[in-house]
Scaffold this active site. Structure first.
Site, short mmCIF file in Angstrom:
data_model
loop_
_atom_site.label_atom_id
_atom_site.label_comp_id
_atom_site.label_asym_id
_atom_site.label_seq_id
_atom_site.Cartn_x
_atom_site.Cartn_y
_atom_site.Cartn_z
N ARG A 281 0.84 -1.21 0.00
CA ARG A 281 0.00 0.00 0.00
C ARG A 281 0.87 1.26 0.00
O ARG A 281 0.56 2.24 -0.65
CB ARG A 281 -0.93 0.00 1.22
CG ARG A 281 -1.96 -1.12 1.16
CD ARG A 281 -2.84 -1.12 2.39
NE ARG A 281 -3.63 0.10 2.47
CZ ARG A 281 -4.74 0.31 1.79
NH1 ARG A 281 -5.21 -0.61 0.99
NH2 ARG A 281 -5.40 1.44 1.92
N GLN B 88 -10.12 9.32 8.28
CA GLN B 88 -9.92 7.91 8.62
C GLN B 88 -8.85 7.32 7.69
O GLN B 88 -8.44 6.19 7.86
CB GLN B 88 -11.22 7.13 8.41
CG GLN B 88 -12.35 7.58 9.30
CD GLN B 88 -13.65 6.91 8.90
OE1 GLN B 88 -14.00 5.85 9.41
NE2 GLN B 88 -14.36 7.51 7.98
N SER C 163 -18.45 5.01 4.76
CA SER C 163 -19.62 4.14 4.76
C SER C 163 -20.39 4.20 6.07
O SER C 163 -21.51 3.72 6.16
CB SER C 163 -19.18 2.70 4.51
OG SER C 163 -18.28 2.31 5.54
N HIS D 35 -6.85 7.18 12.22
CA HIS D 35 -6.46 5.78 12.06
C HIS D 35 -4.99 5.62 11.69
O HIS D 35 -4.58 4.59 11.16
CB HIS D 35 -7.34 5.10 10.99
CG HIS D 35 -8.76 4.92 11.44
ND1 HIS D 35 -9.80 4.61 10.59
CD2 HIS D 35 -9.31 4.99 12.69
CE1 HIS D 35 -10.92 4.51 11.28
NE2 HIS D 35 -10.66 4.75 12.55
N ALA E 227 -17.24 12.52 -5.32
CA ALA E 227 -16.70 13.56 -4.44
C ALA E 227 -15.98 14.66 -5.23
O ALA E 227 -16.06 15.84 -4.87
CB ALA E 227 -15.74 12.94 -3.42
N CYS F 60 15.17 -1.08 14.32
CA CYS F 60 14.58 0.24 14.55
C CYS F 60 15.66 1.20 15.02
O CYS F 60 16.70 0.81 15.54
CB CYS F 60 13.38 0.13 15.47
SG CYS F 60 13.56 0.71 17.09
P1 NAD Z 1 -15.35 2.39 3.26
O1 NAD Z 1 -14.56 1.71 2.22
O2 NAD Z 1 -16.04 1.58 4.29
O3 NAD Z 1 -16.45 3.29 2.55
C1 NAD Z 1 -16.13 4.15 1.49
C2 NAD Z 1 -17.37 4.93 1.17
O4 NAD Z 1 -17.04 5.88 0.16
C3 NAD Z 1 -18.52 4.08 0.63
O5 NAD Z 1 -19.70 4.41 1.34
C4 NAD Z 1 -18.62 4.48 -0.86
O6 NAD Z 1 -19.96 4.47 -1.33
C5 NAD Z 1 -18.06 5.89 -0.82
N1 NAD Z 1 -17.43 6.30 -2.08
C6 NAD Z 1 -16.69 5.54 -2.92
N2 NAD Z 1 -16.24 6.27 -3.96
C7 NAD Z 1 -16.71 7.54 -3.76
C8 NAD Z 1 -16.60 8.75 -4.50
N3 NAD Z 1 -15.90 8.82 -5.64
N4 NAD Z 1 -17.23 9.84 -4.02
C9 NAD Z 1 -17.96 9.80 -2.87
N5 NAD Z 1 -18.08 8.68 -2.13
C10 NAD Z 1 -17.47 7.56 -2.57
O7 NAD Z 1 -14.35 3.44 3.94
P2 NAD Z 1 -14.33 4.13 5.38
O8 NAD Z 1 -15.72 4.47 5.80
O9 NAD Z 1 -13.29 5.19 5.28
O10 NAD Z 1 -13.82 2.99 6.39
C11 NAD Z 1 -12.84 2.07 6.01
C12 NAD Z 1 -11.58 2.00 6.84
O11 NAD Z 1 -10.53 1.56 5.96
C13 NAD Z 1 -11.10 3.31 7.39
O12 NAD Z 1 -10.77 3.09 8.70
C14 NAD Z 1 -9.82 3.67 6.63
O13 NAD Z 1 -8.77 3.97 7.54
C15 NAD Z 1 -9.41 2.43 5.92
N6 NAD Z 1 -9.03 2.69 4.50
C16 NAD Z 1 -8.27 3.78 4.17
C17 NAD Z 1 -7.94 4.04 2.84
C18 NAD Z 1 -7.07 5.24 2.52
O14 NAD Z 1 -6.24 5.63 3.34
N7 NAD Z 1 -7.24 5.87 1.35
C19 NAD Z 1 -8.40 3.20 1.82
C20 NAD Z 1 -9.16 2.07 2.20
C21 NAD Z 1 -9.48 1.84 3.54
#
Ligand code: NAD
Length: 233
Positions: free
Chosen positions: A59, A93, A180, A111, A220, A138
């Protein structure tokens, strides 16, 4: 609506989806091939640390690749923070660094962060851009086996909760973008803000089942810039 004086924004994986980082639940993403119990829990790390190191190393490598860049939604939040004369807190998050790269200043990573690692002995946190694993030494104890990703796994306490709760209780607008609402405690933030009579707004592609005052559906990168521009007008 009156001009807001204090705004808290919560972002989730959805805001980074259009930058090319898979969301938690996308069908073909990294997460799909790795159940959360294996790669995002302390128990999973204890069972198979090499798998967990490999997952976060992949990642991190992806995040640092040329293809991954902040998008228009990240940039709109950074611009709003710069131009807004009230109080603004961005809670994410996400473990990526796309908000900072877009220019956001006041960001709390509840997070944790992919570009940081932590020593299990001293709890010191270090920046990291390369891969690391069980054999890495480390900087503080100089021995292997003590480093872990500086991310919050399921069952662990998120970071900065006091500061977040204080801001939620004082805000008059709370906005959630691309989350979500399935991951606690972030899923309850809008209720804390509502108790203070804040106006609550959700941006998502689809209905999440949460009862925000306003729901704005769409990508978004299209909806967020428009909304934050209108808040300044
Ligand atoms: P989630 O994956 O549970 O939900 C993502 C939400 O975003 C969904 O409801 C989806 O419908 C919506 N979505 C997707 N594409 C979109 C767009 N283009 N515009 C608007 N909305 C859109 O993610 P979460 O609620 O953040 O929870 C998941 C956990 O996983 C978090 O704790 C996070 O730390 C981690 N995570 C982080 C990353 C990152 O750092 N980019 C990526 C994946 C997961």
């Amino acid at each position: 609506m009156q001009k807001p004086e204090s705004i808290v924004v919560l972002t989730g994986a959805g805001i980074s989806a259009e930058s090319g980082i898979e969301t938690f639940r996308s069908e073909d993403g990294l997460w799909a091939n790795h159940p959360v119990e294996e790669v995002a829990t302390p128990e999973g790390f204890a069972r198979n640390p090499q798998l967990v190191y490999q997952f976060y190393n992949q990642r991190r490598e992806q995040l640092l690749s040329k293809e991954i860049n902040p998008n228009a939604a990240h940039s709109a939040l950074a611009k709003f923070e710069h131009d807004f004369d009230g109080s603004f807190l961005l809670v994410t998050q996400n473990i990526d660094n796309l908000h900072e790269r877009a220019g956001s200043q006041n960001v709390l990573h509840m997070h944790g962060e992919l570009l940081k690692m932590r020593c299990l002995n001293s709890r010191m946190v270090f920046d990291i851009r390369e891969s690391f694993d069980f054999d890495s030494h480390c900087q503080c104890c100089r021995s292997p086996g003590n480093l872990r990703p500086h991310v919050v796994w399921f069952g662990e306490m998120p970071f900065h909760m006091n500061q977040i709760n204080i801001a939620l209780e004082a805000c008059d607008v709370f906005v959630a973008i691309g989350t979500s609402g399935n991951v606690y405690p972030a899923s309850g933030f809008y209720q804390i803000a509502k108790l203070r009579k804040a106006h609550t707004v959700e941006f998502n592609l689809e209905q999440t089942g949460s009862t925000f005052d306003t729901h704005i559906y769409g990508k978004a990168t299209e909806t967020v810039p428009q909304y934050f521009k209108s808040l300044l007008d």
